[in-house]
Motif scaffolding. Structure first.
Motif, PDB file in Angstrom:
ATOM      1  N   GLY A  41       0.776  -1.233   0.000  1.00  0.00           N
ATOM      2  CA  GLY A  41       0.000   0.000   0.000  1.00  0.00           C
ATOM      3  C   GLY A  41       0.807   1.282   0.000  1.00  0.00           C
ATOM      4  N   ASP A  42       2.135   1.191   0.004  1.00  0.00           N
ATOM      5  CA  ASP A  42       2.971   2.389  -0.002  1.00  0.00           C
ATOM      6  C   ASP A  42       2.893   3.079  -1.361  1.00  0.00           C
ATOM      7  N   PHE A  43       2.747   4.413  -1.323  1.00  0.00           N
ATOM      8  CA  PHE A  43       2.706   5.169  -2.575  1.00  0.00           C
ATOM      9  C   PHE A  43       3.416   6.502  -2.393  1.00  0.00           C
ATOM     10  N   HIS A  44       3.716   7.159  -3.508  1.00  0.00           N
ATOM     11  CA  HIS A  44       4.372   8.459  -3.495  1.00  0.00           C
ATOM     12  C   HIS A  44       4.070   9.129  -4.831  1.00  0.00           C
ATOM     13  N   TYR A  45       3.781  10.433  -4.781  1.00  0.00           N
ATOM     14  CA  TYR A  45       3.658  11.183  -6.027  1.00  0.00           C
ATOM     15  C   TYR A  45       4.076  12.618  -5.802  1.00  0.00           C
ATOM     16  N   GLU A  46       4.449  13.279  -6.872  1.00  0.00           N
ATOM     17  CA  GLU A  46       4.791  14.697  -6.830  1.00  0.00           C
ATOM     18  C   GLU A  46       4.698  15.262  -8.235  1.00  0.00           C
ATOM     19  N   PHE A  47       4.395  16.548  -8.289  1.00  0.00           N
ATOM     20  CA  PHE A  47       4.409  17.240  -9.574  1.00  0.00           C
ATOM     21  C   PHE A  47       4.594  18.728  -9.372  1.00  0.00           C
ATOM     22  N   GLN A  48       4.980  19.403 -10.445  1.00  0.00           N
ATOM     23  CA  GLN A  48       5.129  20.847 -10.436  1.00  0.00           C
ATOM     24  C   GLN A  48       4.647  21.377 -11.778  1.00  0.00           C
ATOM     25  N   THR A  49       3.980  22.524 -11.735  1.00  0.00           N
ATOM     26  CA  THR A  49       3.491  23.143 -12.964  1.00  0.00           C
ATOM     27  C   THR A  49       4.178  24.484 -13.180  1.00  0.00           C
ATOM     28  N   SER A  50       4.092  24.992 -14.384  1.00  0.00           N
ATOM     29  CA  SER A  50       4.760  26.244 -14.737  1.00  0.00           C
ATOM     30  C   SER A  50       4.141  27.461 -14.053  1.00  0.00           C
ATOM     31  N   ASN A  51       2.930  27.343 -13.536  1.00  0.00           N
ATOM     32  CA  ASN A  51       2.297  28.488 -12.869  1.00  0.00           C
ATOM     33  C   ASN A  51       2.493  28.458 -11.353  1.00  0.00           C
ATOM     34  N   GLY A  52       3.463  27.684 -10.863  1.00  0.00           N
ATOM     35  CA  GLY A  52       3.839  27.736  -9.463  1.00  0.00           C
ATOM     36  C   GLY A  52       3.171  26.739  -8.541  1.00  0.00           C
ATOM     37  N   ILE A  53       2.452  25.775  -9.065  1.00  0.00           N
ATOM     38  CA  ILE A  53       1.825  24.757  -8.221  1.00  0.00           C
ATOM     39  C   ILE A  53       2.798  23.592  -8.061  1.00  0.00           C
ATOM     40  N   THR A  54       3.025  23.204  -6.811  1.00  0.00           N
ATOM     41  CA  THR A  54       3.860  22.042  -6.509  1.00  0.00           C
ATOM     42  C   THR A  54       3.144  21.230  -5.447  1.00  0.00           C
ATOM     43  N   THR A  55       3.140  19.927  -5.584  1.00  0.00           N
ATOM     44  CA  THR A  55       2.568  19.067  -4.553  1.00  0.00           C
ATOM     45  C   THR A  55       3.379  17.785  -4.448  1.00  0.00           C
ATOM     46  N   LYS A  56       3.469  17.301  -3.221  1.00  0.00           N
ATOM     47  CA  LYS A  56       4.150  16.034  -2.939  1.00  0.00           C
ATOM     48  C   LYS A  56       3.335  15.325  -1.872  1.00  0.00           C
ATOM     49  N   ALA A  57       3.201  14.014  -2.010  1.00  0.00           N
ATOM     50  CA  ALA A  57       2.479  13.228  -0.999  1.00  0.00           C
ATOM     51  C   ALA A  57       3.037  11.816  -0.989  1.00  0.00           C
ATOM     52  N   ALA A  58       2.951  11.191   0.173  1.00  0.00           N
ATOM     53  CA  ALA A  58       3.382   9.809   0.322  1.00  0.00           C
ATOM     54  C   ALA A  58       2.568   9.195   1.445  1.00  0.00           C
ATOM     55  N   GLY A  59       2.388   7.891   1.371  1.00  0.00           N
ATOM     56  CA  GLY A  59       1.643   7.238   2.426  1.00  0.00           C
ATOM     57  C   GLY A  59       1.463   5.770   2.179  1.00  0.00           C
ATOM     58  N   ASN A  60       0.528   5.215   2.948  1.00  0.00           N
ATOM     59  CA  ASN A  60       0.200   3.804   2.834  1.00  0.00           C
ATOM     60  C   ASN A  60      -1.256   3.612   3.262  1.00  0.00           C
ATOM     61  N   GLU A  61      -1.639   2.374   3.525  1.00  0.00           N
ATOM     62  CA  GLU A  61      -3.040   2.105   3.858  1.00  0.00           C
ATOM     63  C   GLU A  61      -3.472   2.737   5.173  1.00  0.00           C
ATOM     64  N   PHE A  62      -2.538   3.143   6.007  1.00  0.00           N
ATOM     65  CA  PHE A  62      -2.874   3.718   7.308  1.00  0.00           C
ATOM     66  C   PHE A  62      -2.993   5.235   7.286  1.00  0.00           C
ATOM     67  N   GLY A  63      -2.575   5.858   6.203  1.00  0.00           N
ATOM     68  CA  GLY A  63      -2.681   7.306   6.093  1.00  0.00           C
ATOM     69  C   GLY A  63      -1.615   7.852   5.179  1.00  0.00           C
ATOM     70  N   HIS A  64      -1.652   9.154   5.019  1.00  0.00           N
ATOM     71  CA  HIS A  64      -0.606   9.776   4.221  1.00  0.00           C
ATOM     72  C   HIS A  64      -0.403  11.221   4.640  1.00  0.00           C
TER      73      HIS A  64
END
Length: 136
Positions: A41-64
């Motif tokens: 259940g472990d996962f991770h994602y991230e992205f950035q856009t040219s208009n200044g949006i950045t997000t990162k997240a990681a977690g598993n079945e118990f939360g993130h």
């Protein structure tokens, strides 16, 4: 008297026009990484856009947990971190309004006691009050 005062007050009001940044229809993704959930259940994602949006997240079945950053329409940099788990969704950030300490203290002093059923019979139910405590 209020009519006169309100009229005088209203004459001195100036309209407020916030500088609002328009949406950028030409915005594009600078990078995107995604590790889909694995067997545990472990996962991770991230992205950035040219208009200044950045997000990162990681977690598993118990939360993130994660972080989101962007520039508001008014041009203010916003950073929000969060944890989502069995205790709920908990965002933090300077842009999120906070209750004054005095209000929090008052709320904790007047918090209703949790009631639990100890014993139930055909004739009556006996209930006992259990004081609740904060997890923080």
């Amino acid at each position: 008297m209020c009519v006169v005062f309100c009229d005088i007050f209203a004459q001195h009001l100036q309209p407020v026009h916030a500088a609002v940044k328009p949406l950028d229809p030409a915005a594009y993704t600078i990078y995107y990484k995604n590790q889909a959930p694995n067997e545990s259940g472990d996962f991770h994602y991230e992205f950035q856009t040219s208009n200044g949006i950045t997000t990162k997240a990681a977690g598993n079945e118990f939360g993130h947990s994660g972080v989101v950053q962007y520039i508001s329409a008014e041009g203010i940099p916003i950073t929000m971190t969060y944890v989502a788990d069995a205790d709920g969704y908990h965002p933090t950030g300077d842009h999120i309004p906070k209750l004054p300490e005095q209000v929090l203290t008052t709320l904790m002093q007047h918090k209703p006691q949790q009631r639990t059923v100890e014993k139930k019979t055909n004739a009556k139910t006996i209930v006992r009050n259990i004081p609740t405590s904060s997890k923080k």
